[in-house]
Design a protein around this motif. Sequence first.
Motif, PDB file in Angstrom:
ATOM      1  N   LYS A   1       0.764  -1.383  -0.070  1.00  0.00           N
ATOM      2  CA  LYS A   1      -0.024  -0.117   0.031  1.00  0.00           C
ATOM      3  C   LYS A   1       0.628   1.411  -0.004  1.00  0.00           C
ATOM      4  O   LYS A   1       0.306   2.391   0.378  1.00  0.00           O
ATOM      5  N   ASN A   2       2.132   1.102  -0.316  1.00  0.00           N
ATOM      6  CA  ASN A   2       2.901   2.209  -0.625  1.00  0.00           C
ATOM      7  C   ASN A   2       3.517   2.868   0.957  1.00  0.00           C
ATOM      8  O   ASN A   2       3.797   4.203   0.931  1.00  0.00           O
ATOM      9  N   ILE A   3       3.372   2.134   2.027  1.00  0.00           N
ATOM     10  CA  ILE A   3       3.639   2.518   3.224  1.00  0.00           C
ATOM     11  C   ILE A   3       4.991   2.020   3.521  1.00  0.00           C
ATOM     12  O   ILE A   3       4.864   0.755   3.554  1.00  0.00           O
ATOM     13  N   THR A   4       5.987   2.811   3.772  1.00  0.00           N
ATOM     14  CA  THR A   4       7.252   2.325   4.361  1.00  0.00           C
ATOM     15  C   THR A   4       7.316   2.088   5.798  1.00  0.00           C
ATOM     16  O   THR A   4       7.058   3.100   6.462  1.00  0.00           O
ATOM     17  N   PRO A   5       7.275   0.918   6.622  1.00  0.00           N
ATOM     18  CA  PRO A   5       7.250   0.923   7.710  1.00  0.00           C
ATOM     19  C   PRO A   5       8.599   1.083   8.388  1.00  0.00           C
ATOM     20  O   PRO A   5       9.709   0.540   7.709  1.00  0.00           O
ATOM     21  N   VAL A   6       8.835   1.699   9.476  1.00  0.00           N
ATOM     22  CA  VAL A   6       9.954   1.531  10.161  1.00  0.00           C
ATOM     23  C   VAL A   6       9.581   1.253  11.725  1.00  0.00           C
ATOM     24  O   VAL A   6       8.679   2.079  12.480  1.00  0.00           O
ATOM     25  N   TYR A   7       9.849  -0.084  12.247  1.00  0.00           N
ATOM     26  CA  TYR A   7       9.654  -0.413  13.551  1.00  0.00           C
ATOM     27  C   TYR A   7      10.520   0.242  14.639  1.00  0.00           C
ATOM     28  O   TYR A   7      11.702   0.232  14.365  1.00  0.00           O
ATOM     29  N   VAL A   8       9.957   0.908  15.537  1.00  0.00           N
ATOM     30  CA  VAL A   8      10.528   1.364  16.728  1.00  0.00           C
ATOM     31  C   VAL A   8      10.456   0.687  17.894  1.00  0.00           C
ATOM     32  O   VAL A   8       9.149   0.438  18.539  1.00  0.00           O
ATOM     33  N   PHE A   9      11.389   0.303  18.578  1.00  0.00           N
ATOM     34  CA  PHE A   9      11.401  -0.806  19.630  1.00  0.00           C
ATOM     35  C   PHE A   9      11.713   0.131  21.014  1.00  0.00           C
ATOM     36  O   PHE A   9      12.775   1.147  20.940  1.00  0.00           O
ATOM     37  N   ASP A  10      11.158   0.005  21.848  1.00  0.00           N
ATOM     38  CA  ASP A  10      11.384   0.575  23.309  1.00  0.00           C
ATOM     39  C   ASP A  10      12.757   0.242  23.959  1.00  0.00           C
ATOM     40  O   ASP A  10      13.191  -0.930  23.642  1.00  0.00           O
ATOM     41  N   GLY A  11      13.267   1.131  24.643  1.00  0.00           N
ATOM     42  CA  GLY A  11      14.548   0.969  25.122  1.00  0.00           C
ATOM     43  C   GLY A  11      14.113   0.493  26.591  1.00  0.00           C
ATOM     44  O   GLY A  11      13.051   0.289  27.060  1.00  0.00           O
ATOM     45  N   LYS A  12      15.033   1.258  27.789  1.00  0.00           N
ATOM     46  CA  LYS A  12      14.868   1.185  29.148  1.00  0.00           C
ATOM     47  C   LYS A  12      13.542   1.995  29.384  1.00  0.00           C
ATOM     48  O   LYS A  12      13.745   3.276  29.055  1.00  0.00           O
ATOM     49  N   PRO A  13      12.551   1.629  30.311  1.00  0.00           N
ATOM     50  CA  PRO A  13      11.565   2.468  30.675  1.00  0.00           C
ATOM     51  C   PRO A  13      11.861   3.574  31.640  1.00  0.00           C
ATOM     52  O   PRO A  13      13.084   3.181  32.431  1.00  0.00           O
ATOM     53  N   PRO A  14      11.477   4.690  31.583  1.00  0.00           N
ATOM     54  CA  PRO A  14      11.791   5.860  32.527  1.00  0.00           C
ATOM     55  C   PRO A  14      11.338   5.125  34.131  1.00  0.00           C
ATOM     56  O   PRO A  14      10.443   4.623  34.016  1.00  0.00           O
ATOM     57  N   ALA A  15      12.140   5.699  34.978  1.00  0.00           N
ATOM     58  CA  ALA A  15      11.819   5.130  36.242  1.00  0.00           C
ATOM     59  C   ALA A  15      10.303   5.487  36.711  1.00  0.00           C
ATOM     60  O   ALA A  15       9.764   4.476  37.529  1.00  0.00           O
ATOM     61  N   PHE A  16       9.716   6.386  36.263  1.00  0.00           N
ATOM     62  CA  PHE A  16       8.467   6.714  36.814  1.00  0.00           C
ATOM     63  C   PHE A  16       7.536   5.868  36.067  1.00  0.00           C
ATOM     64  O   PHE A  16       6.201   6.130  36.562  1.00  0.00           O
ATOM     65  N   LYS A  17       7.996   5.040  35.488  1.00  0.00           N
ATOM     66  CA  LYS A  17       6.867   4.296  34.720  1.00  0.00           C
ATOM     67  C   LYS A  17       6.586   2.968  35.512  1.00  0.00           C
ATOM     68  O   LYS A  17       5.680   1.918  35.274  1.00  0.00           O
ATOM     69  N   GLU A  18       7.594   2.628  36.456  1.00  0.00           N
ATOM     70  CA  GLU A  18       7.590   1.343  37.246  1.00  0.00           C
ATOM     71  C   GLU A  18       6.003   0.836  37.712  1.00  0.00           C
ATOM     72  O   GLU A  18       5.913  -0.284  37.753  1.00  0.00           O
TER      73      GLU A  18
END
Length: 333
Positions: free
Chosen positions: A72-89
Amino acid sequence: MGVALRPLIADYKESLAWDQLGGTAAIDAYNALYQFLSGIRQPDGTPLMDDEGRITSHLSGLLFRTANLVEKNITPVYVFDGKPPAFKEATLAERRVIRENAKESWERAVKEGDEDSARKYAMASSKVDAFITDSSKELLTALGIPWIQAPEEGEAQSAYMAAAGDVTYAVSQDYDSLLFGTPKLLRNLTVSGKRRLHGKYVPVYPERLILAEVLNGLEMTQVELIASALLIGTDYNSGVKGVGPKTAVKLVREGKFAERIVESENAADPEELIRYFLDPPVEKNYTIAKKAPVQEKVFEILCEQHGFSEDRVSAGLERLGAKKGQATLDSWF
DNA sequence: TCAAGATG
DNA sequence: CATCTTGAC
């Protein structure tokens, strides 16, 4: 999360046809993989597995969804999470509890032969772990599809790339990337076009949200949108009890954010959270280049290692632009 | 042609 | 989630 923000931006959603969506799309990998893991299952909740018991639901989902997007002419770029910020715990801990409870409920439902419950609880027990992300990155590399490792939140990385003009959209079912300032957010980027809702199938269309329209409509600045979200509750704070979308907007407009946000349970200072949304850690050195699939590698991963049928994989590869007849598994023997 | 059902 | 097969119309 993202659910909390939903009523605020509901009026600015726009349904679009696939042919209006061409461009480069930064896809929230965690979000996509979670969808595959929870959705691609047998009726009793068992995920797809190879003969060694390794989960393959996500690989199937990645191959076919990526093929569709490219077609469909959409170029995907997958973005992976790194280390979550401390306040997400706190949020992460809460998710762990829900997941573990769901796993127990799943086992119980299977024993009792209650298939509907089994599937529901199985879905909620899905976990995007290191095996899932590592095997996904390996497959994407073989498919020639770019992916990027974010230092912290993937949504923040996608928003940065969209704001920088390096991608056209951020893609996620969650709304967080709007808080991180993505100019355009796409949702419902599935192909089937149908989703089960209360047992019935309802059509779903790709949906676009433009941040500027949301802000104009709400007559708010980006900081005020973030402030409203914090009053309602985000992945980083609990929100203020009794404050929903309507009240949050009202409070922010009346300049009562600072006064009321103290009632929210925050692992961090509200000002720090606002700064995090405005200027999160992101990787600024990246290249987004789609390459031709390395067909032998794709067959090795999917067919040899994980028992996918060669026909299905060839079909997927062809739609990804691989040339037919070029080194396939057959030519090795 | 299309939706339901089986399969991956 | 996505594809492929099947069977009713």
